[in-house]
Design an enzyme around this catalytic site. Structure first.
Site, PDB file in Angstrom:
ATOM      1  CB  CYS A   2      54.561  12.845  68.342  1.00  0.00           C
ATOM      2  SG  CYS A   2      53.213  12.000  69.128  1.00  0.00           S
ATOM      3  NE  ARG A  27      56.060  17.270  64.661  1.00  0.00           N
ATOM      4  CZ  ARG A  27      55.779  17.273  63.373  1.00  0.00           C
ATOM      5  NH1 ARG A  27      55.996  18.345  62.664  1.00  0.00           N
ATOM      6  NH2 ARG A  27      55.281  16.210  62.787  1.00  0.00           N
ATOM      7  CD1 TRP A  77      48.024  16.598  70.203  1.00  0.00           C
ATOM      8  CD2 TRP A  77      47.425  14.759  69.095  1.00  0.00           C
ATOM      9  NE1 TRP A  77      46.708  16.736  69.831  1.00  0.00           N
ATOM     10  CE2 TRP A  77      46.312  15.624  69.153  1.00  0.00           C
ATOM     11  CE3 TRP A  77      47.279  13.525  68.438  1.00  0.00           C
ATOM     12  CZ2 TRP A  77      45.080  15.313  68.584  1.00  0.00           C
ATOM     13  CZ3 TRP A  77      46.052  13.215  67.877  1.00  0.00           C
ATOM     14  CH2 TRP A  77      44.969  14.106  67.948  1.00  0.00           C
ATOM     15  CG  ASN A 103      54.862  11.679  64.654  1.00  0.00           C
ATOM     16  OD1 ASN A 103      53.686  11.602  65.029  1.00  0.00           O
ATOM     17  ND2 ASN A 103      55.267  12.540  63.736  1.00  0.00           N
ATOM     18  N   GLY A 104      53.221   8.585  65.028  1.00  0.00           N
ATOM     19  CA  GLY A 104      52.386   7.845  64.074  1.00  0.00           C
ATOM     20  C   GLY A 104      51.485   6.880  64.822  1.00  0.00           C
ATOM     21  CD  GLU A 485      41.472  30.710  59.430  1.00  0.00           C
ATOM     22  OE1 GLU A 485      40.996  29.573  59.285  1.00  0.00           O
ATOM     23  OE2 GLU A 485      42.556  30.897  59.995  1.00  0.00           O
ATOM     24  CE  LYS A 489      43.216  30.413  63.371  1.00  0.00           C
ATOM     25  NZ  LYS A 489      43.490  29.802  62.196  1.00  0.00           N
ATOM     26  CD  GLU A 492      42.712  26.618  65.067  1.00  0.00           C
ATOM     27  OE1 GLU A 492      43.268  25.674  64.509  1.00  0.00           O
ATOM     28  OE2 GLU A 492      42.892  27.796  64.707  1.00  0.00           O
ATOM     29  CG  HIS A 508      16.955  28.804  55.968  1.00  0.00           C
ATOM     30  ND1 HIS A 508      15.649  28.786  55.563  1.00  0.00           N
ATOM     31  CD2 HIS A 508      17.588  29.645  55.111  1.00  0.00           C
ATOM     32  CE1 HIS A 508      15.487  29.559  54.499  1.00  0.00           C
ATOM     33  NE2 HIS A 508      16.666  30.092  54.210  1.00  0.00           N
ATOM     34  CE  LYS A 607      51.890  25.923  62.564  1.00  0.00           C
ATOM     35  NZ  LYS A 607      50.582  26.583  62.527  1.00  0.00           N
TER      36      LYS A 607
HETATM   37  C1  G6P Z   1      45.739  20.994  61.891  1.00  0.00           C
HETATM   38  C2  G6P Z   1      46.145  22.366  62.393  1.00  0.00           C
HETATM   39  C3  G6P Z   1      45.441  23.438  61.558  1.00  0.00           C
HETATM   40  C4  G6P Z   1      45.749  23.233  60.081  1.00  0.00           C
HETATM   41  C5  G6P Z   1      45.369  21.823  59.613  1.00  0.00           C
HETATM   42  C6  G6P Z   1      45.872  21.530  58.203  1.00  0.00           C
HETATM   43  O1  G6P Z   1      44.409  20.743  62.178  1.00  0.00           O
HETATM   44  O2  G6P Z   1      45.820  22.522  63.760  1.00  0.00           O
HETATM   45  O3  G6P Z   1      45.904  24.721  61.953  1.00  0.00           O
HETATM   46  O4  G6P Z   1      45.055  24.186  59.327  1.00  0.00           O
HETATM   47  O5  G6P Z   1      45.976  20.854  60.481  1.00  0.00           O
HETATM   48  O6  G6P Z   1      47.272  21.566  58.204  1.00  0.00           O
HETATM   49  P1  G6P Z   1      48.157  21.731  56.914  1.00  0.00           P
HETATM   50  O7  G6P Z   1      49.568  21.638  57.422  1.00  0.00           O
HETATM   51  O8  G6P Z   1      47.817  20.605  55.996  1.00  0.00           O
HETATM   52  O9  G6P Z   1      47.836  23.047  56.318  1.00  0.00           O
END
Ligand code: G6P
Length: 612
Positions: A2, A27, A77, A103-104, A485, A489, A492, A508, A607
């Site tokens: 949010c 957000r 969100w 937000n929360g 990673e 990506k 996501e 395995h 994010k």
């Molecule tokens: C969310 C985001 C990720 C990020 C993770 C940790 O899941 O979508 O992209 O890596 O949070 O966020 P931070 O701000 O703690 O690195």
């Protein structure tokens, strides 16, 4: 999670709020809403969808709404309640006295709702937020501070609340517990937002609300209070980020722009922080003298991409000091795994945003055990920065694309330097390793540059494989976090099934899944594990899986093992993820672009994850 924007001043509020929401849309972007205060009335508009749709709705509001000089806005969100206009914020109390955004998560919302319903107050949404709104209206008897104080005491959970009272035009009230909120005053106006990037065009001097703090915003300034109502003097924090840094410029997507910024991020980090290795106690860090001699356990803790950055750091630490006991946990597990702590333990918490709820809670737990703690974050003034005694700032600048790219590079370069300083303090870093790795890091920006120059080749590869049913990313040792990673990506932003495996593990179980529709993307740097990894690749090839290899320039025989090979410059062994990740970010980006995904705002994601 949010995004919130509030404004009270002398200009039209609607444009400022919509602009601030657009900057924070990453957000959360299920729905959006705005409330404007005008002549003792509060008018609101809400929409399912993006801020652009809200802007169209605002255009259709009565023309006098453009005259409003204060207002609040929100991008959501969803946590409690579906994505509907009714559940979108702002929420209004039944008596229309209170309008707020949140937000929360209000954990005792059900109890509050039951209590107020029994008193005859009707609830209309499925959200937890409405409980805070109705309760505040119920508590309000003309004294905003008194009502806010009671509300703060009554709510359980996490909240950043921004509130307008119908009979108090020219005032906005804020409260923060657990969810971030930043406040600013500049030139006859006050502002608040979830994220500092939304305020940088007005001022760089920001007030980050602490846990248990409230604020009253007026055109002539801001006042701060504790939850018990006592006044609090507060120092602003100067943020040197440039507001242009959060502009997309000529790029189609923020993610693409941020991928391209990585040579600069590397250069800046290495130039600024090489001091970490050249002196034993760095100024920003100011660790207790002799700490690393006492420490015999190092724990890295983070979530998401930041966790993968810590896996890279763990591997570097192990490669440079075989004796040290080093672990890397995801924060949500670290908290409940019963990990050890105390004076012989150093925990390093990594969070791009500095607001991730699980990472914050893990850091609090470690501190309570007397563990030495260092935080690495990209956001000065963020909660983890303020709560942790020793913080290092990564040098990535604001990152807007939801999928992390340049912040990962900023984290791994800073972590590599930190690891070396810690080992030096411990007396276990050899001069030759130090010179080798630092030397290798110094040429990373130009290596990354040369990978960016191969974008058209990577794009063709991405287009060719974008109809794949799914991907396996495999590698060994330093390539395992890279595989994780890369797979993240692709999940996501392309929504494609993608798994990461240590190459030796394929046989395995996962190998059972392979056929001609599942692509295996294997990482085979030219090092001691190349042949073993290639054996694992052959096992996959024998099951008809198309193979792409990421190999070092000059390794011409790699072509004998694959359908396609992507070549990247040679690096020191520990540094392969630094270059590899850029090629894989571009690959994921172009697969997602071919599939016409919403790259900067992928579905279901946010994010900054401020709920546990
Ligand atoms: C969310 C985001 C990720 C990020 C993770 C940790 O899941 O979508 O992209 O890596 O949070 O966020 P931070 O701000 O703690 O690195």
């Amino acid at each position: 999670m949010c995004g919130i924007m509030g404004y009270v001043g002398g200009d039209g509020a609607s444009g400022i709020i919509l602009n601030g929401l657009a900057k924070q849309e990453y957000r959360g972007y299920d729905s959006a809403g705005i409330a404007l205060c005008l002549n003792g009335e509060i008018k609101s508009a809400k929409v399912v969808g993006r801020v652009s749709a809200l802007a169209r709705l605002v255009d259709d509001m009565p023309p006098e709404c453009m005259e409003a000089r204060s207002g609040i806005g929100h991008t959501r969100w969803a946590t409690h309640g579906g994505v509907t206009v009714t559940n979108a914020h702002p929420h209004e109390s039944a008596d229309k006295m209170v309008t707020l955004v949140h937000n929360g998560i209000i954990e005792n919302s059900k109890e509050i709702k039951a209590d107020l319903t029994s008193k005859g107050i009707d609830f209309i949404t499925e959200t937890d937020t409405e409980a805070a709104c109705q309760l505040l209206a119920h508590l309000y008897r003309g004294d905003a501070l008194a009502a806010m104080t009671c509300l703060a005491k009554s709510l359980v959970g996490a909240f950043a609340l921004v509130i307008m009272f119908k009979d108090r035009p020219g005032e906005i009230w804020c409260a923060r517990k657990g969810s971030p909120l930043v406040v600013a005053y500049s030139g006859g106006a006050s502002y608040c937002a979830s994220d500092p990037t939304a305020l940088l065009e007005f001022t760089h001097d920001l007030f980050f609300l602490d846990e248990g703090e409230m604020a009253e915003l007026r055109p002539d300034g801001c006042r701060f209070f504790c939850f018990d109502g006592t006044r609090r003097e507060k120092e602003s924090i100067h943020l040197s980020w440039d507001s242009v840094m959060s502009d997309k410029g000529h790029y189609e997507h923020f993610m693409r722009k941020e991928i391209e910024e990585q040579p600069d991020v590397l250069r800046l980090t290495i130039d600024t922080h090489t001091i970490l290795t050249s002196v034993s106690r760095e100024r920003d860090l100011n660790l207790p003298v002799g700490m690393m001699k006492r420490v015999n356990r190092v724990q890295f803790v983070a979530c998401g991409t930041s966790h993968y950055a810590t896996l890279v750091a763990r591997n570097i630490m192990e490669s440079l000091d075989e004796e040290i006991d080093v672990s890397a946990d995801v924060a949500s597990e670290y908290r409940y795994r019963g990990v050890r702590g105390g004076d012989d333990t150093l925990a390093i918490f990594v969070s791009q945003s500095g607001e991730t709820a699980d990472t914050l809670a893990a850091a609090r737990l470690a501190r309570s055990k007397g563990t030495h703690c260092i935080a690495i974050t990209n956001v000065r003034g963020s909660t983890i920065d303020r709560e942790t005694e020793h913080t290092l700032l990564s040098m990535a600048g604001p990152e807007i694309g939801v999928a992390a790219t340049k912040t990962f590079t900023g984290q791994i370069s800073l972590l590599a330097l930190l690891v070396m300083q810690l080992l030096k303090d411990r007396g276990t870093l050899s001069a030759s390793d130090e010179a080798r790795v630092i030397g290798g890091m110094r040429i990373l920006p130009s290596h990354v540059h040369s990978i960016l120059e191969r974008e058209s080749e990577i794009k063709s590869l991405a287009e060719k494989y974008s109809d794949s049913k799914g991907f396996f990313f495999i590698g060994r040792r330093e390539c395992v976090p890279l595989a994780m990673e890369a797979a993240l990506k692709l999940k996501e932003i392309a929504y494609l099934p993608s798994e990461a495996y240590a190459a030796g593990e394929m046989k395995h179980g996962p190998i059972a899944m392979l056929d001609e529709h599942l692509t295996v993307f294997a990482f085979v740097p030219d090092n001691d594990l190349r042949e073993k990894t290639l054996s694992n690749v052959e096992e996959c090839r024998a099951r008809s899986a198309p193979i792409i290899l990421l190999a070092n320039e000059g390794d011409s025989s790699a072509r004998d093992h694959a359908n396609d090979v992507l070549y990247i410059p040679r690096t020191e062994r520990e540094l392969f993820p630094f270059t590899g990740v850029v090629a894989l970010q571009l690959f994921a980006y172009h697969v997602a672009r071919t599939l016409r995904r919403d790259i900067d705002m992928p579905r279901n994601l946010a994010k900054s994850v401020t709920v546990e």
